[in-house]
Design a protein around this motif. Structure first.
Motif, PDB file in Angstrom:
ATOM      1  N   CYS A 197      46.793  39.045  49.062  1.00 15.07           N
ATOM      2  CA  CYS A 197      46.911  40.498  48.858  1.00 15.07           C
ATOM      3  C   CYS A 197      45.594  41.188  49.175  1.00 15.07           C
ATOM      4  N   ASN A 198      44.491  40.552  48.767  1.00  9.36           N
ATOM      5  CA  ASN A 198      43.170  41.122  49.011  1.00  9.36           C
ATOM      6  C   ASN A 198      42.902  41.258  50.504  1.00  9.36           C
ATOM      7  N   THR A 199      43.290  40.225  51.225  1.00  7.10           N
ATOM      8  CA  THR A 199      43.081  40.221  52.676  1.00  7.10           C
ATOM      9  C   THR A 199      43.948  41.283  53.335  1.00  7.10           C
ATOM     10  N   LYS A 200      45.193  41.361  52.874  1.00  6.18           N
ATOM     11  CA  LYS A 200      46.125  42.347  53.418  1.00  6.18           C
ATOM     12  C   LYS A 200      45.601  43.768  53.174  1.00  6.18           C
ATOM     13  N   LYS A 201      45.051  43.973  51.988  1.00  2.91           N
ATOM     14  CA  LYS A 201      44.596  45.318  51.617  1.00  2.91           C
ATOM     15  C   LYS A 201      43.352  45.725  52.401  1.00  2.91           C
ATOM     16  N   GLY A 202      42.440  44.762  52.559  1.00  2.00           N
ATOM     17  CA  GLY A 202      41.210  45.055  53.277  1.00  2.00           C
ATOM     18  C   GLY A 202      40.482  46.242  52.689  1.00  2.00           C
ATOM     19  N   GLN A 244      40.155  30.773  40.061  1.00  2.00           N
ATOM     20  CA  GLN A 244      39.393  30.598  41.315  1.00  2.00           C
ATOM     21  C   GLN A 244      40.179  31.088  42.517  1.00  2.00           C
ATOM     22  N   GLU A 245      41.480  31.353  42.338  1.00  3.71           N
ATOM     23  CA  GLU A 245      42.282  31.881  43.442  1.00  3.71           C
ATOM     24  C   GLU A 245      42.428  33.391  43.369  1.00  3.71           C
ATOM     25  N   LEU A 246      41.721  34.007  42.443  1.00  6.09           N
ATOM     26  CA  LEU A 246      41.800  35.460  42.299  1.00  6.09           C
ATOM     27  C   LEU A 246      40.466  36.107  42.642  1.00  6.09           C
ATOM     28  N   ASN A 247      40.540  37.253  43.281  1.00  7.95           N
ATOM     29  CA  ASN A 247      39.368  38.093  43.517  1.00  7.95           C
ATOM     30  C   ASN A 247      39.423  39.289  42.593  1.00  7.95           C
ATOM     31  N   LEU A 248      38.289  39.948  42.468  1.00  7.04           N
ATOM     32  CA  LEU A 248      38.290  41.270  41.849  1.00  7.04           C
ATOM     33  C   LEU A 248      38.301  42.280  42.988  1.00  7.04           C
ATOM     34  N   PHE A 252      39.838  39.454  34.053  1.00  8.57           N
ATOM     35  CA  PHE A 252      40.873  38.421  34.173  1.00  8.57           C
ATOM     36  C   PHE A 252      41.745  38.406  32.916  1.00  8.57           C
ATOM     37  N   GLU A 253      41.118  38.543  31.760  1.00 10.57           N
ATOM     38  CA  GLU A 253      41.887  38.582  30.509  1.00 10.57           C
ATOM     39  C   GLU A 253      42.834  39.777  30.495  1.00 10.57           C
ATOM     40  N   ARG A 254      42.276  40.937  30.831  1.00 15.16           N
ATOM     41  CA  ARG A 254      43.097  42.157  30.810  1.00 15.16           C
ATOM     42  C   ARG A 254      44.307  42.000  31.733  1.00 15.16           C
ATOM     43  N   LEU A 273      40.060  51.749  44.923  1.00 11.05           N
ATOM     44  CA  LEU A 273      39.448  52.647  45.922  1.00 11.05           C
ATOM     45  C   LEU A 273      38.246  51.893  46.471  1.00 11.05           C
ATOM     46  N   PRO A 274      38.281  51.556  47.746  1.00  9.03           N
ATOM     47  CA  PRO A 274      37.216  50.697  48.289  1.00  9.03           C
ATOM     48  C   PRO A 274      35.824  51.273  48.065  1.00  9.03           C
ATOM     49  N   ARG A 275      34.881  50.367  47.924  1.00 15.12           N
ATOM     50  CA  ARG A 275      33.498  50.765  47.654  1.00 15.12           C
ATOM     51  C   ARG A 275      32.951  51.713  48.719  1.00 15.12           C
ATOM     52  N   ASP A 276      33.274  51.419  49.985  1.00 16.75           N
ATOM     53  CA  ASP A 276      32.682  52.252  51.038  1.00 16.75           C
ATOM     54  C   ASP A 276      33.365  53.623  51.119  1.00 16.75           C
ATOM     55  N   ARG A 277      34.362  53.848  50.244  1.00 18.26           N
ATOM     56  CA  ARG A 277      34.947  55.199  50.152  1.00 18.26           C
ATOM     57  C   ARG A 277      34.619  55.808  48.792  1.00 18.26           C
ATOM     58  N   GLY A 278      33.586  55.265  48.181  1.00 23.74           N
ATOM     59  CA  GLY A 278      33.099  55.838  46.928  1.00 23.74           C
ATOM     60  C   GLY A 278      33.667  55.193  45.685  1.00 23.74           C
ATOM     61  N   GLY A 279      34.461  54.133  45.852  1.00 23.22           N
ATOM     62  CA  GLY A 279      35.052  53.456  44.693  1.00 23.22           C
ATOM     63  C   GLY A 279      33.993  52.786  43.848  1.00 23.22           C
ATOM     64  N   GLN A 280      34.106  52.958  42.545  1.00 23.18           N
ATOM     65  CA  GLN A 280      33.098  52.408  41.648  1.00 23.18           C
ATOM     66  C   GLN A 280      33.578  51.111  41.009  1.00 23.18           C
ATOM     67  N   THR A 281      32.608  50.378  40.488  1.00 22.88           N
ATOM     68  CA  THR A 281      32.924  49.128  39.808  1.00 22.88           C
ATOM     69  C   THR A 281      33.116  49.441  38.330  1.00 22.88           C
ATOM     70  N   THR A 282      34.328  49.839  37.991  1.00 22.69           N
ATOM     71  CA  THR A 282      34.649  50.245  36.620  1.00 22.69           C
ATOM     72  C   THR A 282      35.994  49.644  36.225  1.00 22.69           C
ATOM     73  N   TRP A 283      36.272  49.684  34.928  1.00 23.84           N
ATOM     74  CA  TRP A 283      37.572  49.212  34.427  1.00 23.84           C
ATOM     75  C   TRP A 283      38.730  49.868  35.179  1.00 23.84           C
ATOM     76  N   GLU A 284      38.550  51.145  35.521  1.00 26.26           N
ATOM     77  CA  GLU A 284      39.654  51.911  36.105  1.00 26.26           C
ATOM     78  C   GLU A 284      39.822  51.661  37.593  1.00 26.26           C
ATOM     79  N   ASN A 285      38.835  50.992  38.211  1.00 30.01           N
ATOM     80  CA  ASN A 285      38.925  50.806  39.662  1.00 30.01           C
ATOM     81  C   ASN A 285      38.881  49.336  40.085  1.00 30.01           C
ATOM     82  N   ILE A 286      38.872  48.425  39.115  1.00 27.41           N
ATOM     83  CA  ILE A 286      38.802  46.998  39.444  1.00 27.41           C
ATOM     84  C   ILE A 286      40.065  46.309  38.921  1.00 27.41           C
ATOM     85  N   VAL A 287      40.680  45.527  39.780  1.00 28.57           N
ATOM     86  CA  VAL A 287      41.846  44.744  39.352  1.00 28.57           C
ATOM     87  C   VAL A 287      41.747  43.323  39.922  1.00 28.57           C
ATOM     88  N   CYS A 288      42.490  42.422  39.301  1.00 30.83           N
ATOM     89  CA  CYS A 288      42.631  41.076  39.860  1.00 30.83           C
ATOM     90  C   CYS A 288      43.559  41.149  41.063  1.00 30.83           C
TER      91      CYS A 288
END
Ligand SMILES: [Zn+2]
Length: 203
Positions: free
Chosen positions: A147-152, A119-123, A102-104, A127-142
Motif C-alpha cells: 500500500c505504501n508503494t502504491k501510495k507513493g 517489520q512488514e509495516l511502515n509509518l 503500531f498499538e493505536r 499528507l506527504p511530507r513534501d506537501r507539508g505533511g507533519q509527523t503527528t498522530w493525525e498524519n501518521i498511520v501504519c
C-alpha cells in the motif's frame, strides 16, 4: 509486611475500563475517602464491589495471608479498585512513538485493513511530507509495504486508497504499554484483555 502498601492495584474507571495502576496505599486512601470501591469476585466469579466498611467486614469474614494491619482493623489488600468519579488520577499523555502508533493501529494497514507483523509495516504520512505533511498522530498511520508503494508521494484518494479510520491521538496511554515492575494478579487479566481491545482511540 514491608512494602505491601507499595504493591500495585489495578484502577478501573466508572465504565470498568482499566486505566491505570496505583499503590495499595493510594487505593486505601481513595477507598477511605469514598472515591473508589474495591472489586472482588465471589465463588461463582461474579464481581462484587465494596466500600471501605463492607471491605473491612468482608476481610473479617474472609481473611487471607496478606493483610494490612492497623491498631483497630485487619483488612485485605485490594487488587482492583473502581473509581466512582471520573478523572481522579492524573491523565498521562500518550507518547507519540512508533510503538504507540503500531498499538493505536493494532498492526493493521490503515489502507487495506490487513494485519501484519511490525517489520512488514511502515509509518506513512497521509499528507506527504513534501506537501507539508507533519509527523503527528493525525498524519501518521501504519501502512503495509505494498500500500505504501502504491501510495507513493500522493494523497490516499489520488492513489485510489482510502483510510479505514481517521488517525487521531489516543486518549489514554494504551494500557498494554505500561510495563509492570512486579508481576500482576490473575484477577487483572480480564480487565487487561478488555483494555487491549477497547482502548478508546481518538475519543
Ligand atoms: Zn495495506
Amino acid at each position: 509486611m514491608e512494602g505491601i502498601l507499595d504493591q500495585p492495584v489495578l484502577v478501573l474507571n466508572r465504565l470498568w475500563q482499566a486505566v491505570n495502576t496505583c499503590s495499595v496505599r493510594r487505593a486505601f486512601a481513595l477507598l477511605y475517602q469514598g472515591h473508589a470501591q474495591v472489586v472482588s469476585t465471589d465463588d461463582s466469579n461474579n464481581y462484587l464491589t465494596h466500600d471501605f466498611t463492607s471491605w473491612r467486614d468482608f476481610s473479617r469474614a474472609n481473611p487471607e495471608p496478606e493483610m494490612v494491619h492497623t491498631i483497630s482493623v485487619s483488612i485485605r489488600v485490594p487488587r482492583i479498585i473502581v473509581l466512582l468519579l471520573f478523572e481522579r488520577l492524573p491523565k498521562k499523555e500518550v507518547k507519540f512513538t512508533r510503538h504507540n502508533v503500531f498499538e493505536r493501529d493494532r498492526n493493521t494497514c490503515q489502507y487495506c485493513g490487513r494485519i501484519f507483523e511490525r517489520q512488514e509495516l511502515n509509518l506513512d504520512h497521509v499528507l506527504p511530507r513534501d506537501r507539508g505533511g507533519q509527523t503527528t498522530w493525525e498524519n501518521i498511520v501504519c501502512s503495509c509495504i505494498p500500500c505504501n508503494t502504491k501510495k507513493g508521494n500522493r494523497l490516499p484518494h489520488e492513489a485510489g486508497l482510502q483510510l479505514i479510520r481517521k488517525p487521531r491521538r489516543p486518549k489514554w496511554r494504551p494500557f498494554v504499554n505500561i510495563s509492570f515492575s512486579r508481576s500482576h494478579h490473575d484477577s487483572w487479566k480480564h480487565f487487561l484483555d478488555l483494555a487491549y481491545w477497547n482502548v478508546e482511540l481518538g475519543q
